[in-house]
Write a protein that holds these residues in place. Structure first.
Motif, mmCIF file in Angstrom:
data_model
loop_
_atom_site.group_PDB
_atom_site.id
_atom_site.type_symbol
_atom_site.label_atom_id
_atom_site.label_comp_id
_atom_site.label_asym_id
_atom_site.label_seq_id
_atom_site.Cartn_x
_atom_site.Cartn_y
_atom_site.Cartn_z
ATOM 1 N N LEU A 77 66.196 63.338 11.320
ATOM 2 C CA LEU A 77 67.496 62.529 10.669
ATOM 3 C C LEU A 77 68.643 63.325 10.930
ATOM 4 O O LEU A 77 69.741 62.785 10.981
ATOM 5 C CB LEU A 77 67.072 61.835 9.512
ATOM 6 C CG LEU A 77 66.220 60.695 9.384
ATOM 7 C CD1 LEU A 77 66.049 60.517 7.911
ATOM 8 C CD2 LEU A 77 66.987 59.482 9.985
ATOM 9 N N ASN A 78 68.614 64.775 10.721
ATOM 10 C CA ASN A 78 69.648 65.614 10.610
ATOM 11 C C ASN A 78 70.274 65.976 12.025
ATOM 12 O O ASN A 78 71.156 66.483 12.101
ATOM 13 C CB ASN A 78 69.328 66.886 10.088
ATOM 14 C CG ASN A 78 68.612 66.761 8.784
ATOM 15 O OD1 ASN A 78 69.266 65.867 7.889
ATOM 16 N ND2 ASN A 78 67.618 67.525 8.416
ATOM 17 N N PHE A 79 69.552 65.365 13.148
ATOM 18 C CA PHE A 79 70.048 65.628 14.295
ATOM 19 C C PHE A 79 70.457 64.538 15.153
ATOM 20 O O PHE A 79 70.139 63.531 14.968
ATOM 21 C CB PHE A 79 69.302 66.339 15.229
ATOM 22 C CG PHE A 79 68.786 67.764 14.638
ATOM 23 C CD1 PHE A 79 69.339 68.822 14.841
ATOM 24 C CD2 PHE A 79 67.505 67.571 13.832
ATOM 25 C CE1 PHE A 79 68.924 69.934 14.375
ATOM 26 C CE2 PHE A 79 66.914 68.898 13.166
ATOM 27 C CZ PHE A 79 67.851 70.181 13.561
ATOM 28 N N ARG A 80 71.658 64.698 15.905
ATOM 29 C CA ARG A 80 72.392 63.552 16.589
ATOM 30 C C ARG A 80 71.496 63.167 17.937
ATOM 31 O O ARG A 80 71.691 62.144 18.425
ATOM 32 C CB ARG A 80 73.870 63.882 17.079
ATOM 33 C CG ARG A 80 74.803 63.682 15.559
ATOM 34 C CD ARG A 80 76.100 63.983 15.807
ATOM 35 N NE ARG A 80 76.156 65.374 16.442
ATOM 36 C CZ ARG A 80 77.045 65.926 16.903
ATOM 37 N NH1 ARG A 80 78.098 65.717 16.993
ATOM 38 N NH2 ARG A 80 76.754 67.238 17.589
ATOM 39 N N THR A 81 71.269 64.397 18.583
ATOM 40 C CA THR A 81 70.390 64.116 19.718
ATOM 41 C C THR A 81 68.952 64.828 19.973
ATOM 42 O O THR A 81 68.623 65.435 19.272
ATOM 43 C CB THR A 81 71.090 64.888 21.005
ATOM 44 O OG1 THR A 81 71.281 66.292 20.804
ATOM 45 C CG2 THR A 81 72.755 64.471 20.981
ATOM 46 N N PHE A 82 68.331 64.188 20.969
ATOM 47 C CA PHE A 82 67.027 65.001 21.030
ATOM 48 C C PHE A 82 67.053 66.348 21.354
ATOM 49 O O PHE A 82 66.109 67.017 21.007
ATOM 50 C CB PHE A 82 66.335 64.121 22.103
ATOM 51 C CG PHE A 82 64.941 64.550 22.590
ATOM 52 C CD1 PHE A 82 63.864 64.424 21.830
ATOM 53 C CD2 PHE A 82 64.702 65.662 23.324
ATOM 54 C CE1 PHE A 82 62.541 64.722 22.014
ATOM 55 C CE2 PHE A 82 63.396 66.057 23.871
ATOM 56 C CZ PHE A 82 62.441 65.607 22.870
#
Length: 120
Positions: free
Chosen positions: A36-41
């Protein structure tokens, strides 16, 4: 029947869909290495690699191995995070294994299988 696999770029679309399904359903995303804390894979995957060993683990975290639980059709049904050691926070709340199963795949025994496979 499921199997545990290490995340790769081949699962990018499924991982992002998994994240979106939990956000849409308002569910807690446990055992997903902070997805959840990351915008991208790519950002998430790089963190997974960093956090996979003691020498490169990011500050405040513990080394861990994150597995994708996929069914016989290679569909992502769950994730399990196996922590190699605990810190004070995880000693109080969290433990060595965190896991989640997507809502439409619950009550099929996947969590039990995931825990068993992770312990192996």
């Amino acid at each position: 029947m499921i199997r545990l696999v290490l995340p790769t770029e081949d699962y990018e679309e499924q991982v992002l869909d998994y994240k979106a399904s939990f956000e849409r359903d308002g569910d807690s995303l446990d055992g997903i290495a902070g997805l959840l804390n990351f915008r991208t894979f790519k950002e998430w995957y790089e963190a997974l690699l960093d956090n996979s060993c003691e020498a490169t683990v990011r500050e405040g975290l513990v080394p861990a191995t994150t597995f994708l639980a996929v069914d016989e059709n290679d569909r992502l049904v769950g994730m399990v995070d196996l922590r190699h050691r605990l810190n004070d926070a995880l000693e109080k709340c969290g433990g060595h294994i965190g896991y989640s199963v997507r809502k439409d795949e619950r009550r099929k025994g996947y969590a039990t299988q995931m825990l068993s496979l992770a312990l192996e």
